[in-house]
Design a protein around this motif. Structure first.
Motif, PDB file in Angstrom:
ATOM      1  N   ASN A 210      47.253  28.085  66.590  1.00 18.57           N
ATOM      2  CA  ASN A 210      46.457  27.839  67.796  1.00 18.57           C
ATOM      3  C   ASN A 210      45.562  26.647  67.466  1.00 18.57           C
ATOM      4  O   ASN A 210      44.436  26.804  66.967  1.00 18.57           O
ATOM      5  CB  ASN A 210      45.642  29.089  68.143  1.00 18.57           C
ATOM      6  CG  ASN A 210      45.046  29.016  69.537  1.00 18.57           C
ATOM      7  OD1 ASN A 210      45.363  28.109  70.327  1.00 18.57           O
ATOM      8  ND2 ASN A 210      44.174  29.957  69.860  1.00 18.57           N
TER       9      ASN A 210
ATOM     10  N   LYS B 180      52.664  28.955  74.930  1.00 20.63           N
ATOM     11  CA  LYS B 180      52.603  29.822  73.739  1.00 20.63           C
ATOM     12  C   LYS B 180      53.732  30.856  73.744  1.00 20.63           C
ATOM     13  O   LYS B 180      54.006  31.461  72.702  1.00 20.63           O
ATOM     14  CB  LYS B 180      51.226  30.503  73.639  1.00 20.63           C
ATOM     15  CG  LYS B 180      50.895  31.401  74.791  1.00 20.63           C
ATOM     16  CD  LYS B 180      49.468  31.911  74.717  1.00 20.63           C
ATOM     17  CE  LYS B 180      49.191  32.792  75.917  1.00 20.63           C
ATOM     18  NZ  LYS B 180      47.805  33.131  76.103  1.00 20.63           N
TER      19      LYS B 180
ATOM     20  N   GLY C 233      49.567  25.888  70.724  1.00 19.60           N
ATOM     21  CA  GLY C 233      48.329  26.639  70.955  1.00 19.60           C
ATOM     22  C   GLY C 233      48.194  27.091  72.393  1.00 19.60           C
ATOM     23  O   GLY C 233      49.094  26.891  73.218  1.00 19.60           O
ATOM     24  N   SER C 234      47.054  27.679  72.673  1.00 19.63           N
ATOM     25  CA  SER C 234      46.824  28.207  74.025  1.00 19.63           C
ATOM     26  C   SER C 234      46.364  27.086  74.956  1.00 19.63           C
ATOM     27  O   SER C 234      45.884  26.042  74.502  1.00 19.63           O
ATOM     28  CB  SER C 234      45.740  29.288  73.972  1.00 19.63           C
ATOM     29  OG  SER C 234      44.507  28.682  73.638  1.00 19.63           O
TER      30      SER C 234
END
Ligand code: NAD
Length: 455
Positions: free
Chosen positions: A21, A159, A187-188
């Motif tokens: 992330n 993700k 990542g988010s």
């Protein structure tokens, strides 16, 4: 914030991988590396760039089996569809090989002023924010266009489907693209996506995803005055007139609507059928669906699971809601399947109220809406905030022209739906977004003109 995120197989819910992330500090390092390579990369000859695309496409084709299996395992789609997507991405890179040497410019005598030369310059570092539904294809569209124009790209996959994109990027690097010019930043959306969007040295954001996230992206980008390309949702109509070849129309509607478990931005989400043939159409669709096999995409199935549990819950709530409110009649399916993954039965609804499907339904539900006249069909088709694609099915050229003129959307198909060759500009109107990918329009998204006037 979590430092890593698990990726699950939607057919089994097992964890199949873990991604970083990426933090804002790490995004900053990625952007700096991209900035450093830019002076070299933007001066690389187009003929050299073309060779890199061709090399990468050939590596992707040679690895199609492994890549397709990985895509099915993280995204859910049947292996056959995953292969189409992987090979389609290779084709997109070949398209960009063929066009990267023809970035247009202008050179003209302007009597009384001088001699004008207009050259199109790359923007610099571009961010590509990618959804989970067609991850590899959408990555190829964005990375292909940006790299062809001499930009560096930082691509953030969703993700829930990042793993195959990482492997495709490896093929691009092995094909010769500098690592700094193409980076995958996992990542988010909240952490990594926001860091990319708000970074002062990222000059362009190409975002594909939901309207809600598109609005959030626009708000974050606005204070930094960034150039945006937004490809948002769609609520495509698929209009079957009385003169259509009904067999072909039913086959195309069913195949199209349940392709990728209904999770395609230009899926035929609202099937409008002339009231004289609506019952026959529904019956034929029901017969086709009764032969549909649903299961793990690695097996011989027609349809896999939804990509994630959230999507499954949304579809379940939608079907329950319209049936409870008598806004549709259930013909087939209409339930979650008793299997470990995110499985929902292919579902056919008839006599659907147009208002009940004014929002995009991103899952395996075919909604048939009868109409009485061409004017009514156009009213229903256009009565949505979206405007991505639509198709009309007819054997009359005059009907085809009338609908092609009257439909408010970025793409109209006649007697086909969903086909998106890289030669064709693709994008929406209204809340489906703005800007275009592919075709020749990619140049306007990924370069800016510089005018030089000689005295
Ligand atoms: P989503 O909007 O939830 O996420 C898309 C991407 O944006 C992901 O990578 C996510 O991490 C990132 N993101 C989300 N919020 C963000 C934020 N605030 N800042 C930065 N990044 C953020 O969409 P999804 O659920 O992955 O995809 C489904 C949607 O995408 C559907 O609405 C579908 O119609 C749309 N879609 C549109 C097209 C098109 O070309 N028009 C193509 C495919 C999918």
């Amino acid at each position: 914030m979590q430092s890593s995120l698990d990726v699950r197989n939607p057919a089994t819910n097992e964890v199949i991988g873990t991604i970083k992330n990426t933090t804002p500090d790490d995004v900053d390092l990625c952007v700096s590396a991209a900035q450093e390579i830019l002076p070299v990369w933007e001066k690389t000859a187009a003929s050299k760039r073309a060779v890199l695309f061709v090399n990468a496409a050939s590596l992707i084709r040679s690895r199609v089996d492994g890549l397709a299996a990985l895509l099915t395992t993280e995204q859910g789609k049947p292996l056959r569809e995953a292969r189409d997507e992987i090979l389609g991405s290779a084709h997109v890179f070949e398209y960009y090989a063929s066009v990267c040497g023809s970035i247009p410019g202008d050179a003209r005598d302007l009597p009384g002023y001088g001699y004008l030369n207009v050259v199109r310059k790359p923007l610099g570092v571009c961010a590509a924010i990618i959804p989970w539904n067609m991850p590899v294809m959408i990555f190829a569209w964005k990375a292909g266009a940006a790299l062809a124009c001499g930009n560096a790209v930082l691509a953030k996959p969703s993700k829930t489907a990042p793993l195959t994109i990482i492997k495709i990027a490896e093929a691009l690097h092995e094909g010769g693209f500098p690592k700094e010019a193409l980076q995958i930043v996992t990542g988010s959306g909240e952490q990594t996506g926001s860091a990319l969007i708000t970074h002062p040295d990222v000059r362009h954001i190409s975002f594909t995803g939901s309207i809600q996230s598109g609005k959030a992206v626009s708000l974050q980008a606005a204070p930094h005055l960034k150039k945006l390309t937004l490809e948002l949702g769609g609520n495509d109509s698929f209009i079957v007139t009385r003169t259509a070849d009904i067999e072909s129309a039913v086959k195309a509607a069913v195949r199209n609507r349940f392709y990728n478990c209904g999770q395609v931005c230009t899926s035929a989400k609202r099937i409008l059928v002339d009231e004289h043939i609506a019952e026959e159409f529904v019956h034929k669709a029901e017969v086709m669906l009764s032969g549909y096999v649903v299961g793990n995409g690695l097996e011989k199935v027609n349809m896999g699971p939804l990509n994630n549990a959230n999507q499954l819950a949304l579809i379940e709530a939608f079907v329950e809601g319209v049936l409870d409110r008598d806004e549709a009649q259930l013909v087939y399916g209409g339930k979650r399947l008793d299997m470990p993954g995110n499985f929902y039965a292919p579902t056919l609804l008839k006599n659907v109220s147009p208002l009940a499907v004014s929002e995009e339904i991103f899952g395996p539900v075919m909604s048939v809406i009868p109409f009485g006249s061409a004017d009514e069909a156009l009213d229903i088709a256009n009565s949505t905030m979206y405007g991505l694609g639509s198709s009309v099915w007819t054997s009359e050229i005059s009907t085809a022209r009338r609908f092609a003129e009257g439909l408010r959307c970025g793409v109209v198909w006649v007697n086909k739906h969903l086909t998106l060759p890289p030669e064709m500009p693709f994008g929406g109107v209204g809340n489906s977004g703005f800007g275009r990918e592919n075709g020749r329009d990619f140049v306007y998204e990924y370069t800016e003109p510089k005018s030089i006037l000689f005295g």
